[in-house]
Design a protein around this motif. Sequence first.
Motif, PDB file in Angstrom:
ATOM      1  N   GLY A  29      33.597 -39.288  53.906  1.00  0.00           N
ATOM      2  CA  GLY A  29      32.913 -40.448  54.462  1.00  0.00           C
ATOM      3  C   GLY A  29      31.896 -41.075  53.530  1.00  0.00           C
ATOM      4  O   GLY A  29      31.329 -42.111  53.832  1.00  0.00           O
ATOM      5  N   TYR A  30      31.636 -40.447  52.367  1.00  0.00           N
ATOM      6  CA  TYR A  30      30.647 -40.993  51.451  1.00  0.00           C
ATOM      7  C   TYR A  30      31.203 -42.179  50.697  1.00  0.00           C
ATOM      8  O   TYR A  30      32.358 -42.203  50.322  1.00  0.00           O
ATOM      9  CB  TYR A  30      30.220 -39.918  50.446  1.00  0.00           C
ATOM     10  N   PRO A  31      30.381 -43.127  50.456  1.00  0.00           N
ATOM     11  CA  PRO A  31      30.835 -44.280  49.702  1.00  0.00           C
ATOM     12  C   PRO A  31      31.001 -43.886  48.243  1.00  0.00           C
ATOM     13  O   PRO A  31      30.332 -42.984  47.745  1.00  0.00           O
ATOM     14  CB  PRO A  31      29.700 -45.282  49.868  1.00  0.00           C
ATOM     15  N   ALA A  32      31.863 -44.562  47.595  1.00  0.00           N
ATOM     16  CA  ALA A  32      32.062 -44.292  46.175  1.00  0.00           C
ATOM     17  C   ALA A  32      30.856 -44.779  45.390  1.00  0.00           C
ATOM     18  O   ALA A  32      30.151 -45.687  45.812  1.00  0.00           O
ATOM     19  CB  ALA A  32      33.307 -45.014  45.680  1.00  0.00           C
ATOM     20  N   CYS A  33      30.651 -44.153  44.249  1.00  0.00           N
ATOM     21  CA  CYS A  33      29.513 -44.532  43.409  1.00  0.00           C
ATOM     22  C   CYS A  33      30.014 -45.289  42.203  1.00  0.00           C
ATOM     23  O   CYS A  33      30.564 -44.708  41.269  1.00  0.00           O
ATOM     24  CB  CYS A  33      28.749 -43.280  42.988  1.00  0.00           C
ATOM     25  N   GLY A  34      29.898 -46.587  42.240  1.00  0.00           N
ATOM     26  CA  GLY A  34      30.226 -47.405  41.076  1.00  0.00           C
ATOM     27  C   GLY A  34      31.690 -47.349  40.681  1.00  0.00           C
ATOM     28  O   GLY A  34      32.017 -47.511  39.506  1.00  0.00           O
ATOM     29  N   VAL A  43      28.971 -26.940  40.299  1.00  0.00           N
ATOM     30  CA  VAL A  43      29.185 -28.322  39.883  1.00  0.00           C
ATOM     31  C   VAL A  43      29.678 -28.356  38.436  1.00  0.00           C
ATOM     32  O   VAL A  43      30.602 -29.103  38.092  1.00  0.00           O
ATOM     33  CB  VAL A  43      27.884 -29.148  40.037  1.00  0.00           C
ATOM     34  N   PHE A  44      29.060 -27.515  37.601  1.00  0.00           N
ATOM     35  CA  PHE A  44      29.491 -27.461  36.203  1.00  0.00           C
ATOM     36  C   PHE A  44      30.964 -27.045  36.104  1.00  0.00           C
ATOM     37  O   PHE A  44      31.754 -27.646  35.365  1.00  0.00           O
ATOM     38  CB  PHE A  44      28.608 -26.484  35.415  1.00  0.00           C
ATOM     39  N   ASP A  45      31.344 -26.051  36.888  1.00  0.00           N
ATOM     40  CA  ASP A  45      32.731 -25.580  36.878  1.00  0.00           C
ATOM     41  C   ASP A  45      33.695 -26.671  37.328  1.00  0.00           C
ATOM     42  O   ASP A  45      34.863 -26.689  36.915  1.00  0.00           O
ATOM     43  CB  ASP A  45      32.883 -24.352  37.784  1.00  0.00           C
ATOM     44  N   ALA A  46      33.210 -27.566  38.197  1.00  0.00           N
ATOM     45  CA  ALA A  46      34.081 -28.630  38.711  1.00  0.00           C
ATOM     46  C   ALA A  46      34.334 -29.729  37.680  1.00  0.00           C
ATOM     47  O   ALA A  46      35.233 -30.556  37.855  1.00  0.00           O
ATOM     48  CB  ALA A  46      33.467 -29.229  39.981  1.00  0.00           C
ATOM     49  N   LEU A  47      33.528 -29.730  36.608  1.00  0.00           N
ATOM     50  CA  LEU A  47      33.735 -30.730  35.547  1.00  0.00           C
ATOM     51  C   LEU A  47      34.862 -30.267  34.627  1.00  0.00           C
ATOM     52  O   LEU A  47      34.851 -29.124  34.165  1.00  0.00           O
ATOM     53  CB  LEU A  47      32.456 -30.896  34.716  1.00  0.00           C
ATOM     54  N   PRO A  48      35.807 -31.149  34.342  1.00  0.00           N
ATOM     55  CA  PRO A  48      36.879 -30.756  33.421  1.00  0.00           C
ATOM     56  C   PRO A  48      36.337 -30.591  31.996  1.00  0.00           C
ATOM     57  O   PRO A  48      35.254 -31.085  31.675  1.00  0.00           O
ATOM     58  CB  PRO A  48      37.847 -31.935  33.508  1.00  0.00           C
ATOM     59  N   ARG A  87      30.826 -38.134  43.470  1.00  0.00           N
ATOM     60  CA  ARG A  87      31.638 -37.943  44.677  1.00  0.00           C
ATOM     61  C   ARG A  87      32.849 -37.065  44.390  1.00  0.00           C
ATOM     62  O   ARG A  87      33.204 -36.187  45.176  1.00  0.00           O
ATOM     63  CB  ARG A  87      32.097 -39.314  45.181  1.00  0.00           C
ATOM     64  N   GLU A  88      33.451 -37.288  43.225  1.00  0.00           N
ATOM     65  CA  GLU A  88      34.610 -36.470  42.845  1.00  0.00           C
ATOM     66  C   GLU A  88      34.200 -35.008  42.669  1.00  0.00           C
ATOM     67  O   GLU A  88      34.935 -34.086  43.033  1.00  0.00           O
ATOM     68  CB  GLU A  88      35.208 -37.004  41.537  1.00  0.00           C
ATOM     69  N   LEU A  89      33.003 -34.831  42.112  1.00  0.00           N
ATOM     70  CA  LEU A  89      32.521 -33.462  41.910  1.00  0.00           C
ATOM     71  C   LEU A  89      32.216 -32.790  43.241  1.00  0.00           C
ATOM     72  O   LEU A  89      32.423 -31.584  43.401  1.00  0.00           O
ATOM     73  CB  LEU A  89      31.257 -33.488  41.031  1.00  0.00           C
ATOM     74  N   ALA A  90      31.745 -33.589  44.196  1.00  0.00           N
ATOM     75  CA  ALA A  90      31.488 -33.037  45.532  1.00  0.00           C
ATOM     76  C   ALA A  90      32.790 -32.530  46.131  1.00  0.00           C
ATOM     77  O   ALA A  90      32.873 -31.406  46.659  1.00  0.00           O
ATOM     78  CB  ALA A  90      30.852 -34.102  46.423  1.00  0.00           C
ATOM     79  N   THR A  91      33.823 -33.342  46.025  1.00  0.00           N
ATOM     80  CA  THR A  91      35.118 -32.953  46.575  1.00  0.00           C
ATOM     81  C   THR A  91      35.645 -31.721  45.848  1.00  0.00           C
ATOM     82  O   THR A  91      36.091 -30.743  46.483  1.00  0.00           O
ATOM     83  CB  THR A  91      36.125 -34.123  46.416  1.00  0.00           C
ATOM     84  N   ALA A  92      35.563 -31.746  44.518  1.00  0.00           N
ATOM     85  CA  ALA A  92      36.144 -30.653  43.737  1.00  0.00           C
ATOM     86  C   ALA A  92      35.396 -29.340  43.922  1.00  0.00           C
ATOM     87  O   ALA A  92      35.990 -28.265  43.909  1.00  0.00           O
ATOM     88  CB  ALA A  92      36.158 -31.036  42.258  1.00  0.00           C
ATOM     89  N   SER A  93      34.083 -29.442  44.076  1.00  0.00           N
ATOM     90  CA  SER A  93      33.278 -28.216  44.159  1.00  0.00           C
ATOM     91  C   SER A  93      33.070 -27.747  45.586  1.00  0.00           C
ATOM     92  O   SER A  93      32.669 -26.612  45.817  1.00  0.00           O
ATOM     93  CB  SER A  93      31.908 -28.453  43.512  1.00  0.00           C
TER      94      SER A  93
END
Lengths: 395, 395
Positions: free
Chosen positions: A16-21, A342-347, A355-361
Amino acid sequence: MSGVGAASFEAPGAAGYPACGSSVADSDERRLAWVYLSRVVQGPCAAVSALIASVGVVEAARAVRESDLPESLRPATQQRRGIDRAARDLELAERIGARVVTPDDAEWPAWRLLGLARLDAGREGAMPLALWVRGPGSLSACTERAIAVVGRRYNDDYGAQVTGEVVGDLVAQGWTIVSGAAFGIDGIAHRVALSLGGSTVAVLARGVDRPYPAAHDRLIAQIAESGLVVSEYPLGVPAHKHHFLARNRLIAALSDGVVVVEAGSRSGARNTAKWARRLGLPALAIPGPVTTANSVGCHRMIREGEARLVTRAEDIIEEAGPLRLSQPDTTESAVSGNEALVFDALPRTGSRQPRELATASGIALPEVRAALPVLEFAGLIGVDENGWHRIRHGP
Amino acid sequence: MSGVGAASFEAPGAAGYPACGSSVADSDERRLAWVYLSRVVQGPCAAVSALIASVGVVEAARAVRESDLPESLRPATQQRRGIDRAARDLELAERIGARVVTPDDAEWPAWRLLGLARLDAGREGAMPLALWVRGPGSLSACTERAIAVVGRRYNDDYGAQVTGEVVGDLVAQGWTIVSGAAFGIDGIAHRVALSLGGSTVAVLARGVDRPYPAAHDRLIAQIAESGLVVSEYPLGVPAHKHHFLARNRLIAALSDGVVVVEAGSRSGARNTAKWARRLGLPALAIPGPVTTANSVGCHRMIREGEARLVTRAEDIIEEAGPLRLSQPDTTESAVSGNEALVFDALPRTGSRQPRELATASGIALPEVRAALPVLEFAGLIGVDENGWHRIRHGP
């Protein structure tokens, strides 16, 4: 759009979070939302900050505008929620050479303001929603190494001399001088920095188009030419008494430490130093003769353990410098908890949006937002127009 | 008399201790012993203090005189043990209006010097064996409420002004001013106290008949007229460099706190303040302008936590006063350990000498001597020419 009544925003889904930029249109919509909310709250507002952290800024703006809010959030927003002139504000800002810096912008001093986000959210210390800025520099770059120098409005020769010496030495070593553009020590601090070609940031308690004090118009204009004039109050907003205390928190938050030169017993400078302490930054005071009353506030702060005694720039840098200038701990094992996830979620290569990191982590967006500056400060990640990415160290 | 070789004085029986003032002859013998030893050691000597605590002053004097000592005690006494002019010293003192105050005398500031006895005996902080005094007052009475004011030899107008104000206010409130009679702040402190009719004590690093600095002859004479000039160095002993550090410990020990006004980075005043800290007394410093070097030492002490910042007499009294001026805890249950046993050994009426209390309580004489001032300070016992006695409180 769904409403954000109490039930829905207590447990918002990450989706439900809006995308950031993620697109120009989204970016504009978010900017308008920040600017709208900035004018509604006019100063720090922990309740609205929490709402934004919970549902995102666009949805928060809609909810405020429509008063689609739990009872508890209405008092803070009721008075000015009908004033929706964000687009006009942005135009006006551009016309007068000002701009709005929001948490979405690259020059947002994220790790500086992180301290405010970590303070008890129930207090007056909330993050600003937007900063209105005049001046050529990048706000985050200008405040990279910054010392706040504040003090008495009615200084004496001693105060002027000490401010001149300390500011001169700090500027010579590349430090930005942050202050409040008031009469007395504040004004001297800015002027000395300007005269030496140094960087200086004035944080105002009113709109950046309404300089104060009036006799400092020219000073404000000079600062805006080579440094930065900053306010969290939208254009046209006059200085109210309570603005000054909120403004002081930004002077502290934008600096590596607060130095008080001459202060009476009820000086606003003491309040700025108090903010530094709350933010975990050094609060410092320069002593003076005990034969005048001009340093009474400095002496009291030192005596009562509210500030450490410093006598010169070298002392100040010793107190304020190491934290910022120390070698960042770039070992990935140095982070844990949310930061590690969060660091682990970064490729390994490529960038990601929060937002992508929230989903991934699997971590909520506000916590991701809190973790990112910590990782950045640790030297593990960086951010650019594509989003956040890992920084590679050594082999 | 038996020898005090290592074996015998490691474990002396209580019965082997000399009586304390139990007859005029004994009293004279003890006085001569203190005076003799005072000239042998010339300054603090932990080894000789320990010997006295162990075998009594008369036996200690005999052992030193005859070099009937364990090897470890010889270096400290060898050089001057042959100089036995105690009787002449006493005559000379009387002739020049001086006197010797020993631990047997009523005016010995026992509870003040107790702090020194409690310091690590291996250090240079030993109790003095005798104090050579010129002046009309009682040493213990004069130092009942006393503040040491010390500082730079080369003061400026600011230092003079601040010393004048602080000393003036302290004197007005009945505090004695203790200092070192040096040029600069010390001399100003004494002079201001004298000019206001206050009580002042000068502690010298040489014999009280050899005032120093020479240009302060007149000042020393004035202090001796209404205050006290004090030294642990016998008559005629010149000031050696190492005397000054030992002298500073007495300035601190005779005071409720040490205030430093103006001090360079290597000031002796800083050493006096250090003694205050070691003795558990407040070390205080008055700040000054950072635009001159005169207060560098004060600022450094404050900055490094060696002294607390004070700006006026009120602050000083707040720091130094309460401990001394607080209501003594006169409940007998407030004492424990040796103090309680010594108190129990005192009869409900009548007085006892320390030696009698040692026998009655089964506690060694040195511990009895340590316990008595604690009980006195607690308001439980008193002392007069008959010895120690209980003080009755309420019904």
